[in-house]
Scaffold this active site. Structure first.
Site, PDB file in Angstrom:
ATOM      1  N   GLU A  72       0.980  -6.467   1.828  1.00  0.00           N
ATOM      2  CA  GLU A  72      -0.307  -6.424   2.510  1.00  0.00           C
ATOM      3  C   GLU A  72      -1.138  -7.632   2.296  1.00  0.00           C
ATOM      4  O   GLU A  72      -1.635  -8.352   0.923  1.00  0.00           O
ATOM      5  CB  GLU A  72      -1.201  -5.598   1.980  1.00  0.00           C
ATOM      6  CG  GLU A  72      -0.112  -4.157   2.255  1.00  0.00           C
ATOM      7  CD  GLU A  72      -1.093  -2.798   2.200  1.00  0.00           C
ATOM      8  OE1 GLU A  72      -2.810  -2.418   1.770  1.00  0.00           O
ATOM      9  OE2 GLU A  72      -0.596  -1.594   1.597  1.00  0.00           O
ATOM     10  N   CYS A  87     -10.322  -8.466   1.515  1.00  0.00           N
ATOM     11  CA  CYS A  87      -9.261  -9.254   3.436  1.00  0.00           C
ATOM     12  C   CYS A  87      -9.797  -9.364   4.123  1.00  0.00           C
ATOM     13  O   CYS A  87      -8.943  -9.727   5.389  1.00  0.00           O
ATOM     14  CB  CYS A  87      -7.962  -8.462   2.365  1.00  0.00           C
ATOM     15  SG  CYS A  87      -8.230  -7.278   2.491  1.00  0.00           S
TER      16      CYS A  87
HETATM   17  P1  NAD Z   1      -2.778 -13.735  -4.578  1.00  0.00           P
HETATM   18  O1  NAD Z   1      -1.491 -13.485  -4.148  1.00  0.00           O
HETATM   19  O2  NAD Z   1      -3.109 -14.953  -5.293  1.00  0.00           O
HETATM   20  O3  NAD Z   1      -2.360 -12.642  -6.801  1.00  0.00           O
HETATM   21  C1  NAD Z   1      -2.015 -11.390  -5.816  1.00  0.00           C
HETATM   22  C2  NAD Z   1      -0.810 -10.668  -7.034  1.00  0.00           C
HETATM   23  O4  NAD Z   1      -0.043 -11.044  -6.843  1.00  0.00           O
HETATM   24  C3  NAD Z   1      -2.039 -11.125  -8.520  1.00  0.00           C
HETATM   25  O5  NAD Z   1      -1.577 -10.258  -8.992  1.00  0.00           O
HETATM   26  C4  NAD Z   1      -0.914 -12.421  -8.872  1.00  0.00           C
HETATM   27  O6  NAD Z   1      -0.541 -12.816 -10.764  1.00  0.00           O
HETATM   28  C5  NAD Z   1       0.058 -12.046  -8.171  1.00  0.00           C
HETATM   29  N1  NAD Z   1       1.409 -12.862  -7.896  1.00  0.00           N
HETATM   30  C6  NAD Z   1       0.692 -14.094  -7.215  1.00  0.00           C
HETATM   31  N2  NAD Z   1       1.917 -14.892  -7.041  1.00  0.00           N
HETATM   32  C7  NAD Z   1       3.247 -14.261  -6.870  1.00  0.00           C
HETATM   33  C8  NAD Z   1       4.638 -14.353  -6.895  1.00  0.00           C
HETATM   34  N3  NAD Z   1       5.512 -15.273  -6.450  1.00  0.00           N
HETATM   35  N4  NAD Z   1       5.249 -12.524  -7.612  1.00  0.00           N
HETATM   36  C9  NAD Z   1       4.521 -12.268  -8.007  1.00  0.00           C
HETATM   37  N5  NAD Z   1       3.159 -11.466  -8.023  1.00  0.00           N
HETATM   38  C10 NAD Z   1       2.530 -13.067  -7.610  1.00  0.00           C
HETATM   39  O7  NAD Z   1      -4.026 -13.010  -4.499  1.00  0.00           O
HETATM   40  P2  NAD Z   1      -5.043 -12.801  -4.898  1.00  0.00           P
HETATM   41  O8  NAD Z   1      -5.912 -14.386  -4.786  1.00  0.00           O
HETATM   42  O9  NAD Z   1      -5.028 -12.271  -6.314  1.00  0.00           O
HETATM   43  O10 NAD Z   1      -5.687 -11.382  -3.356  1.00  0.00           O
HETATM   44  C11 NAD Z   1      -6.462 -12.577  -2.905  1.00  0.00           C
HETATM   45  C12 NAD Z   1      -5.769 -12.008  -1.323  1.00  0.00           C
HETATM   46  O11 NAD Z   1      -5.150 -11.305  -1.085  1.00  0.00           O
HETATM   47  C13 NAD Z   1      -6.411 -13.172  -0.163  1.00  0.00           C
HETATM   48  O12 NAD Z   1      -5.209 -13.718   0.644  1.00  0.00           O
HETATM   49  C14 NAD Z   1      -6.081 -11.366   0.270  1.00  0.00           C
HETATM   50  O13 NAD Z   1      -6.687 -11.436   2.157  1.00  0.00           O
HETATM   51  C15 NAD Z   1      -5.386 -10.725  -0.195  1.00  0.00           C
HETATM   52  N6  NAD Z   1      -5.387  -9.415  -0.009  1.00  0.00           N
HETATM   53  C16 NAD Z   1      -5.223  -8.373   1.024  1.00  0.00           C
HETATM   54  C17 NAD Z   1      -5.778  -7.138   1.442  1.00  0.00           C
HETATM   55  C18 NAD Z   1      -4.709  -6.202   2.771  1.00  0.00           C
HETATM   56  O14 NAD Z   1      -4.905  -4.786   2.274  1.00  0.00           O
HETATM   57  N7  NAD Z   1      -4.117  -7.116   2.820  1.00  0.00           N
HETATM   58  C19 NAD Z   1      -6.484  -6.394  -0.044  1.00  0.00           C
HETATM   59  C20 NAD Z   1      -6.920  -6.794  -1.356  1.00  0.00           C
HETATM   60  C21 NAD Z   1      -6.245  -8.920  -0.792  1.00  0.00           C
END
Ligand code: NAD
Length: 972
Positions: free
Chosen positions: A729, A763
């Site tokens: 997501e 998001c």
């Molecule tokens: P992010 O992708 O930087 O991190 C999300 C999670 O993934 C964190 O726990 C991070 O440590 C981990 N992560 C990052 N890179 C990774 C990798 N290569 N492998 C495995 N894990 C990894 O996102 P963020 O900055 O924490 O959150 C914001 C983003 O999340 C925005 O783009 C937002 O739109 C999205 N978001 C989407 C939803 C949805 O339901 N669609 C909900 C909330 C947030």
């Protein structure tokens, strides 16, 4: 005030007995109803013709609500086409010529609406114009009926037409102000009105005209959370008005508004009663009897008056925002409704309040004056009976302009009552919400007008008595907020109540402590149990519900962490705790209902085919920082209840919240072997996992950025010969589209909340608003003003709207985008910067709005309070939809319009996961608004939806030959 959350039946038993409804003179009652029935009134006729519980009645109401404000002819025509083609206008007959004309015009338009797109001949063009003109006149007249005049000077002249027993309370038609500028305009109009009324009153020998004041019109943030600001900014204004009114000897009455503003009103108004500069002050306060705390409020006012030498007038009304109050309580998950759900209990409360007021007035006539605002024949006569029993002078009544004339005339003729008429003054374009409230009041089945027309001679009071006798004091159609869903709705606190806020504030002030939180480990320390056996299914569902209960009861633990570690405002933090609880309860219910027992498949005789579901095995749940509790818990709860062994990886920015949530999970019986939390950087997480454990998860459940999702997918593909399922997501480039029928007073607050609240770090947040060119200018002006009222600052401050950005890196990225906007886009509006002394305590970014030309100019999601605006022509709507689709994001979309055909067109073309119509586009409710997108926004299935658990499990079919032992009992 406690009564507003008291159990309705209990409170009713405590307050009322059957005697609360005195028997009234049935002859007088019959006369009153006959008068109502017999009045020649095209408007009432029309409401009887198109009742609000009919399709046509609702269509008409929605047409009336929007028509007057649409600036473009094409928009007007399109709205007409849309509304009229949906109704059968001849289905409701009328014998009045004027209403027949209206029906004929509507019918003509409805029959010809499908031809509108085609070339029309001259006759059709003329007929269409004529029909629209006739309908517009009717609708114009409908709104005219409730506005006394557009200018006060005309209103004062018109007041001469009122009957002898009547005088006016003028209301300078203001719904809530959106900006300081608007509030100042209202202030000026009240100021001027005081002078004008005073001048006019000088020429009157009898009852003087008065002025009604709405506090929400005098300040754009008239909310409990802003009480300090209101004390500083609004209170001096109110005082200035009062001094002015005192000088000019004009009586002011402060109108009653929504219940969440009650405490704030009292906090502002009560000090006026002891202010030494206001010794000659003549003011009144309206009290709403539908409020469960009305009696408590009156008692409080009474006590305050006892210590002063002032006079206060109280206007007792039943209340006009009932449907709003019910919806708000459900939305917030309050323990109870602040208003009576049963109409008869409002009536009972009205009389109970009336009795208290009249007795107080009897004891001390110099301190309290009472006016009863009602049009209801029973209530009028019951009040009269009460007055007689107390041997008091004639009643003072109040009615709304356009309503209740004949009842009040009757009361004056028979009981010498005098009436004040509430007279709205102002531009009709500002009147629409007021108009709809009046239409609902007049057109509802429970309205006395309907009763009058349905009357069959039975005593109406019987229903009131029946309710009192059984004290079946709940409206069975309105369950408690906790019981409205198919699972238990999470409960919350109402931050507009001081009492509640203080509890929350105390909870938030707790020291965040790392002690007593669950311990976590790194990937190296993680011990994967290859022989993991899940806890039994039935206990898993119960434990999940217990986890929800535990979170709900652990505000002291969770709230400070959400506020400090994630920078959440109080309301956001509460909402997030609720969402986490909702996920647990919803998934528990889903699992219990659909997956805990084998599903029977079609079978031939002698065979049993069963479909069963089993957890996939090892589930890796990776969550973001922006919903560090709700998403973290939601993913885990779903995976765990399905029988998976869960490894949860929270975001690096928010580990404490994760530890706290897991601590509570362990406390309620989730075994530590079932859910483990790893604190590990996200980068190359899957590779590291594989390197250390030489295995991979059977399922990855990820929420975060698209880039991280893609990296995870690539690593999984490279490391495994299996196709490992990944639920991702991700982000969105979310747009809202508003056409010219949108109500700017509704659109602007929804845009602001969607784009800027939670510092735009959702998001689902609005990134790009498309505004139709005809409303572009007023929209931008209103947005500019409304953004000036936003407060950016530390989330610990009660009045903060926009908290901090999560970290320096994210803040810098927003500034980079801001620099780009400064060069390539046109500035439209900004919120004031964060207070200088607070600016260094966090990474604050005040909301901004810029105009861009095309969606394509934005190459990525900008995760903060930055709004992009695009002006579009209605003829280009398909290009707008094309551009949105081309972005390949598909998360959320908002629409603001009253034109259902336009909405349907967009809905059928929009490739987004969640569409929000005429509301904000954030805050999806678990189970009600399953959430998630497609394209660049994710893979689905939607979180909090019926298909989510399916994705967490493998299916297995077991086919048994039940005749193998030698016989087929099925056929016996
Ligand atoms: P992010 O992708 O930087 O991190 C999300 C999670 O993934 C964190 O726990 C991070 O440590 C981990 N992560 C990052 N890179 C990774 C990798 N290569 N492998 C495995 N894990 C990894 O996102 P963020 O900055 O924490 O959150 C914001 C983003 O999340 C925005 O783009 C937002 O739109 C999205 N978001 C989407 C939803 C949805 O339901 N669609 C909900 C909330 C947030």
């Amino acid at each position: 005030m406690n009564s507003f959350i008291a159990d309705e039946a209990e409170l009713a038993k405590q307050l009322f007995s059957i005697q609360v409804f005195p028997d009234v003179d049935s002859h007088a009652l019959n006369n009153l109803y006959a008068l109502i029935r017999e009045q020649e009134d095209w408007f009432i006729e029309l409401l009887q013709q198109y009742r609000l519980n009919s399709k046509e009645g609702l269509l008409l109401m929605s047409l009336a609500e929007a028509l007057l404000r649409i600036p473009d002819q094409a928009g007007i025509q399109s709205l007409f086409n849309d509304r009229v083609q949906r109704g059968d206008w001849y289905a409701h007959s009328s014998n009045k010529a004027w209403n027949q004309l209206f029906a004929a015009s509507l019918n003509w338009l409805s029959e010809h609406s499908s031809n509108i797109q085609h070339k029309q001949n001259l006759f059709e063009k003329i007929s269409q114009k004529g029909a629209i003109e006739i309908c517009s006149i009717f609708i114009d007249q409908m709104s005219n009926r409730f506005v006394f005049s557009e200018a006060l000077s005309d209103g004062l002249i018109r007041s001469r037409d009122l009957a002898n027993h009547e005088s006016c309370s003028f209301d300078m038609l203001g719904e809530a102000a959106l900006s300081y500028e608007e509030a100042e305009q209202y202030f000026q109009s009240y100021w001027q009105a005081i002078e004008d009324i005073s001048q006019y009153n000088d020429c009157l020998d009898d009852s003087a005209h008065q002025l009604s004041v709405k506090l929400s019109a005098l300040h754009p943030r008239y909310e409990a959370a802003k009480i300090d600001l209101l004390q500083k900014q609004l209170l001096p204004k109110i005082k200035q008005l009062c001094i002015h009114a005192q000088l000019h000897q004009v009586h002011l009455t402060f109108d009653a508004e929504e219940q969440h503003r009650l405490e704030v009103s009292l906090n502002l108004l009560l000090p006026l009663l002891t202010d030494p500069e206001l010794k000659e002050l003549s003011i009144g306060i309206a009290i709403q009897a539908y409020s469960k705390s009305a009696l408590e409020t009156i008692t409080l006012l009474k006590k305050t008056l006892e210590n002063t030498d002032r006079t206060l007038s109280i206007r007792l009304v039943k209340g006009a925002y009932w449907d709003y109050e019910i919806k708000r309580a459900q939305q917030l998950g309050l323990k109870e409704y602040p208003v009576w759900t049963e109409k008869q209990l409002t009536d009972a409360n009205y009389l109970k309040c009336a009795e208290l007021l009249l007795k107080t007035q009897q004891q001390n006539p110099n301190q309290l004056q009472v006016e009863f605002a009602t049009h209801n024949p029973e209530t009028l006569l019951q009040l009269e009976k009460l007055r007689q029993s107390l041997q008091l002078p004639a009643l003072k009544l109040q009615r709304l302009h356009g309503m209740g004339e004949c009842q009040h005339r009757y009361m004056a003729e028979h009981f010498n009552t005098i009436t004040r008429v509430y007279c709205p003054i102002g531009a009709r374009s500002r009147l629409l919400p007021y108009l709809v409230r009046r239409l609902i009041e007049n057109g509802a089945n429970s309205s006395f007008i309907y009763q009058a027309h349905q009357r069959n001679g039975e005593p109406f009071i019987a229903k009131q008595h029946a309710v009192m006798q059984s004290l079946e004091a709940r409206n069975y159609r309105i369950p408690r907020p906790a019981d409205i869903l198919t699972y238990q709705n999470s409960t919350s606190w109402d931050l507009s109540r001081n009492q509640h806020f203080e509890l929350i504030d105390k909870a938030a002030a707790q020291q965040s402590t790392e002690q007593n939180l669950a311990t976590t480990c790194s990937l190296h320390e993680l011990n994967i149990n290859e022989h993991f056996i899940p806890q039994p299914p039935a206990s898993r569902t119960f434990i999940l519900e217990a986890w929800a209960d535990e979170m709900e009861n652990s505000l002291n633990l969770l709230l400070p962490l959400l506020v400090r570690e994630a920078g959440k405002t109080y309301q956001d933090a509460l909402d997030e705790i609720r969402e986490a609880c909702d996920f647990c309860r919803y998934y528990a219910k889903q699992y219990r209902t659909h997956f805990s027992q084998p599903e029977h498949c079609d079978s031939i005789t002698g065979e049993l085919n069963q479909l069963i579901y089993k957890g996939k095995g090892l589930a890796l749940c990776i969550s973001p920082w922006n919903f560090p509790l709700a998403i973290f818990v939601g993913q885990i709860a779903a995976a765990w209840v399905c029988g998976n062994q869960v490894i949860a990886k929270p975001a690096g920015q928010t580990p404490l919240i994760a530890r706290a949530a897991i601590q509570l999970a362990y406390q309620v019986g989730i075994q530590a072997s079932g859910i483990k939390v790893v604190e590990q950087p996200g980068h190359k997480l899957i590779n590291t996992f594989f390197e250390i454990h030489n295995t991979l998860p059977d399922l990855v459940c990820f929420t975060g950025s698209g880039a991280a999702a893609k990296a995870i997918q690539t690593e999984l593909a490279q490391l495994s010969d299996q196709v490992i399922p990944l639920i991702a997501e991700t982000g969105g480039q979310n747009v809202m589209i508003a056409d010219s029928s949108a109500l700017i007073d509704q659109l602007v607050p929804d845009v602001i909340e969607s784009a800027f609240y939670s510092a735009g770090q959702r998001c689902s947040a609005l990134r790009v608003a498309y505004i139709q060119e005809e409303i572009w200018q007023p929209f931008c002006q209103a947005l500019k003003g409304a953004m000036q009222t936003l407060i950016t600052g530390p989330s610990e401050n009660r009045q903060t709207d926009i908290g901090p950005i999560i970290d320096k890196k994210a803040w810098q990225k927003l500034h980079e985008h801001l620099s780009w906007l400064e060069d390539c886009a046109e500035w439209v509006a900004s919120a004031p910067p964060c207070q200088a002394d607070e600016a260094n305590s966090g990474h604050y970014f005040s909301p901004v709005a810029y105009q861009i030309h095309e969606l394509d100019q934005l190459k990525q999601e900008h995760f903060g309070p930055i709004l992009h605006l695009i002006k579009y022509a209605s003829s280009d709507i398909n290009k707008v939809l094309h551009d949105v689709a081309e972005s390949r994001y598909g998360l959320t979309m908002g629409l603001h319009s009253r034109n259902q055909s336009w909405i349907d067109h967009i809905v059928s073309h929009a490739k987004v996961g969640n569409l929000y119509i005429n509301r904000t586009m954030t805050g999806a409710k678990v189970g009600s608004q399953p959430f998630g997108g497609h394209g660049l926004s994710g893979t689905g299935p939607k979180a909090g939806g019926p298909n989510y658990l399916h994705a967490m499990m493998n299916e297995q079919v077991i086919s048994t030959n039940t005749t193998a032992w030698g016989g087929n009992t099925d056929l016996l």
